[in-house]
Design a protein around this motif. Structure first.
Motif, PDB file in Angstrom:
ATOM      1  N   VAL A  68       0.833  -1.201   0.000  1.00  0.00           N
ATOM      2  CA  VAL A  68       0.000   0.000   0.000  1.00  0.00           C
ATOM      3  C   VAL A  68       0.872   1.257   0.000  1.00  0.00           C
ATOM      4  O   VAL A  68       0.571   2.227  -0.702  1.00  0.00           O
ATOM      5  CB  VAL A  68      -0.941  -0.009   1.229  1.00  0.00           C
ATOM      6  N   TYR A  99      -5.600   0.890  -7.796  1.00  0.00           N
ATOM      7  CA  TYR A  99      -5.380   2.247  -7.283  1.00  0.00           C
ATOM      8  C   TYR A  99      -4.461   3.032  -8.220  1.00  0.00           C
ATOM      9  O   TYR A  99      -4.705   4.205  -8.518  1.00  0.00           O
ATOM     10  CB  TYR A  99      -4.762   2.170  -5.885  1.00  0.00           C
ATOM     11  N   VAL A 120      -7.555  -4.383   1.380  1.00  0.00           N
ATOM     12  CA  VAL A 120      -6.207  -4.310   1.922  1.00  0.00           C
ATOM     13  C   VAL A 120      -6.012  -5.416   2.955  1.00  0.00           C
ATOM     14  O   VAL A 120      -6.858  -5.641   3.817  1.00  0.00           O
ATOM     15  CB  VAL A 120      -5.931  -2.913   2.536  1.00  0.00           C
ATOM     16  N   TRP A 136      -7.289   3.147   3.356  1.00  0.00           N
ATOM     17  CA  TRP A 136      -7.160   2.644   1.984  1.00  0.00           C
ATOM     18  C   TRP A 136      -8.413   2.932   1.160  1.00  0.00           C
ATOM     19  O   TRP A 136      -8.318   3.328  -0.009  1.00  0.00           O
ATOM     20  CB  TRP A 136      -6.860   1.157   2.021  1.00  0.00           C
TER      21      TRP A 136
END
Length: 439
Positions: A68, A99, A120, A136
């Protein structure tokens, strides 16, 4: 006629410009696991594109996702671009990959491509805590909104509580979009078969195409900073160095240990994770640990271990994962040390130089003082009372003697019955020689 020629020339010029003639298009791959090495690669290549006057950047995406924090860095790189850019999903853009795609100005997909499934999770495969999930989800929504996309679908990709049965994501499941659905909800500008068709859609068919590829150093750094590889490197480093301590000279185990440490820091330096302060701390720590073998107190060793751990932590983007990796290496070190101590002992390798193994035993000819065995049987006279120690005369020699436990007065005959080093044991003699012999 002149007007017709001018009009034709204008049409030709417009057609050439529409096809991208004279323009530069950079193709940058976003493939495999998303980690800090990928972020470093994308930062370098986008800077090169900007410096060389690129007119468009196409990011070809095929990734199962990854870290992430690395995805966040890549998102910032995308948002900071002043060059028109397109995400081209060639196969999959899952998790962190979706993303990244949402941060691009445009998205095109191949007919078999998919994007989404962005929940996540932790490095051990379990669901992240609510705080991490909330952060997230917010990042996914913000990425969609930054390019005018409906944030509902980005949220559904990361939040399983969103109910979208129409797109195969009922409550409890993460949304994954195929190209048709993505185009329908505005998450894809179009579906194309290949790069050539994409360039045509972007009116860049005649543009100069420049393909970027990771360098050997970048590929190595991406491998070495992989979350799975890090604990392996640290374990091999600790294992190699521990085995080397039990081995004579410096051989393969030591080389493996040192090489593992070098590779760890090399990968993290190339990826932009480690600086020279981490290297300085590592060297200082190793020096203090070595010094501990020659200095009393244990302070140098403890300081050295702290410095080494600090250098590893400074090289990490994820303190939790690094702590876990160090823990694995520590367990390996303890287990191997116990096994080697029981099997090999401390008589070999480096320890043989700092541990005294020789013993001054009588079998090897060592004695604390000489045993005066020649005195046994000698007769003499006490010069002082023996209570039980005193002095006696033996043929003119004054010797310190001790009785077997009783008292013997002065000027009394005695006989040596035993010697133990400097200790001479005497026994009182009867004045009647016959009685002494018959006894």
């Amino acid at each position: 006629m002149l007007v017709t020629a001018a009009f034709s020339l204008l049409q030709y010029s417009s057609s050439a410009n529409a096809a991208g003639e004279g323009k530069q298009v950079y193709i940058i791959p976003v493939k495999e696991t998303v980690e800090r090495g990928m972020a470093a690669f994308l930062e370098r290549t986008t800077e090169e594109a900007a410096e060389n006057g690129a007119d468009h950047i196409i990011f070809e995406i095929d990734t199962p996702g990854g870290r992430v924090d690395a995805a966040g860095e890549i998102g910032e790189i995308f948002q900071g671009l002043d060059i028109p850019n397109t995400a081209f999903i060639t196969s999959r853009a899952y998790s962190a990959g979706s993303y990244i795609a949402l941060n691009a100005e445009q998205i095109y997909m191949k007919p078999q491509a998919t994007m989404g499934a962005s929940g996540v999770i932790n490095s051990d495969g379990t669901a992240a805590d609510k705080k991490a999930q909330s952060a997230w989800i917010s990042a996914m929504v913000a990425a969609a909104e930054s390019n005018g996309r409906d944030p509902l679908y980005a949220r559904a990709m990361a939040d399983s509580s969103v109910d979208l049965p129409k797109y195969g994501a009922a409550e409890g499941e993460f949304l994954t979009l195929g190209p048709t659905d993505a185009e329908e909800v505005g998450y894809a500008e179009g579906i194309v078969e290949d790069r050539t068709e994409l360039l045509s859609e972007l009116n860049l068919s005649d543009a100069k195409v420049i393909e970027e590829q990771p360098t050997l150093a970048e590929n190595l750094a991406r491998f070495l900073t992989d979350p799975i590889v890090i604990p392996i490197l640290l374990s091999v480093a600790s294992l190699g160095l521990i085995v080397e301590l039990y081995s004579p000279g410096f051989g393969i185990p030591g080389i493996m240990g040192v090489l593992s440490l070098v590779l760890f820091f090399y990968g993290h330096i190339v990826a932009g994770l480690a600086g020279y302060e981490a290297i300085i701390l590592l060297i200082l720590g190793i020096g203090l640990v070595v010094a501990e073998f020659f200095l009393p107190g244990g302070i140098a060793g403890i300081a050295g271990i702290v410095a080494i751990v600090a250098s590893l932590m400074l090289s990490s983007a994820d303190m939790g994962h690094m702590a876990m990796s160090i823990g694995i290496a520590l367990i390996v070190t303890i287990v191997v040390s116990i096994i080697l101590f029981k099997v090999v002992g401390l008589e070999r390798g480096f320890f043989r130089h700092i541990i005294l193994n020789d013993a001054t035993t009588s079998e090897k000819g060592y004695v604390s003082t000489a045993n005066r065995l020649e005195l046994i049987g000698m007769e003499g006279t006490t010069l002082t009372p023996l209570r039980p120690a005193g002095t006696a005369d033996f043929d003119g020699k004054r010797l310190d003697v001790v009785t077997e436990g009783g008292f013997i007065s002065a000027n009394h005959p005695v006989k040596v019955v035993k010697t133990e080093g400097s200790r001479i044991v005497v026994r009182e003699m009867k004045t009647d020689t016959h009685e002494e012999e018959t006894k």
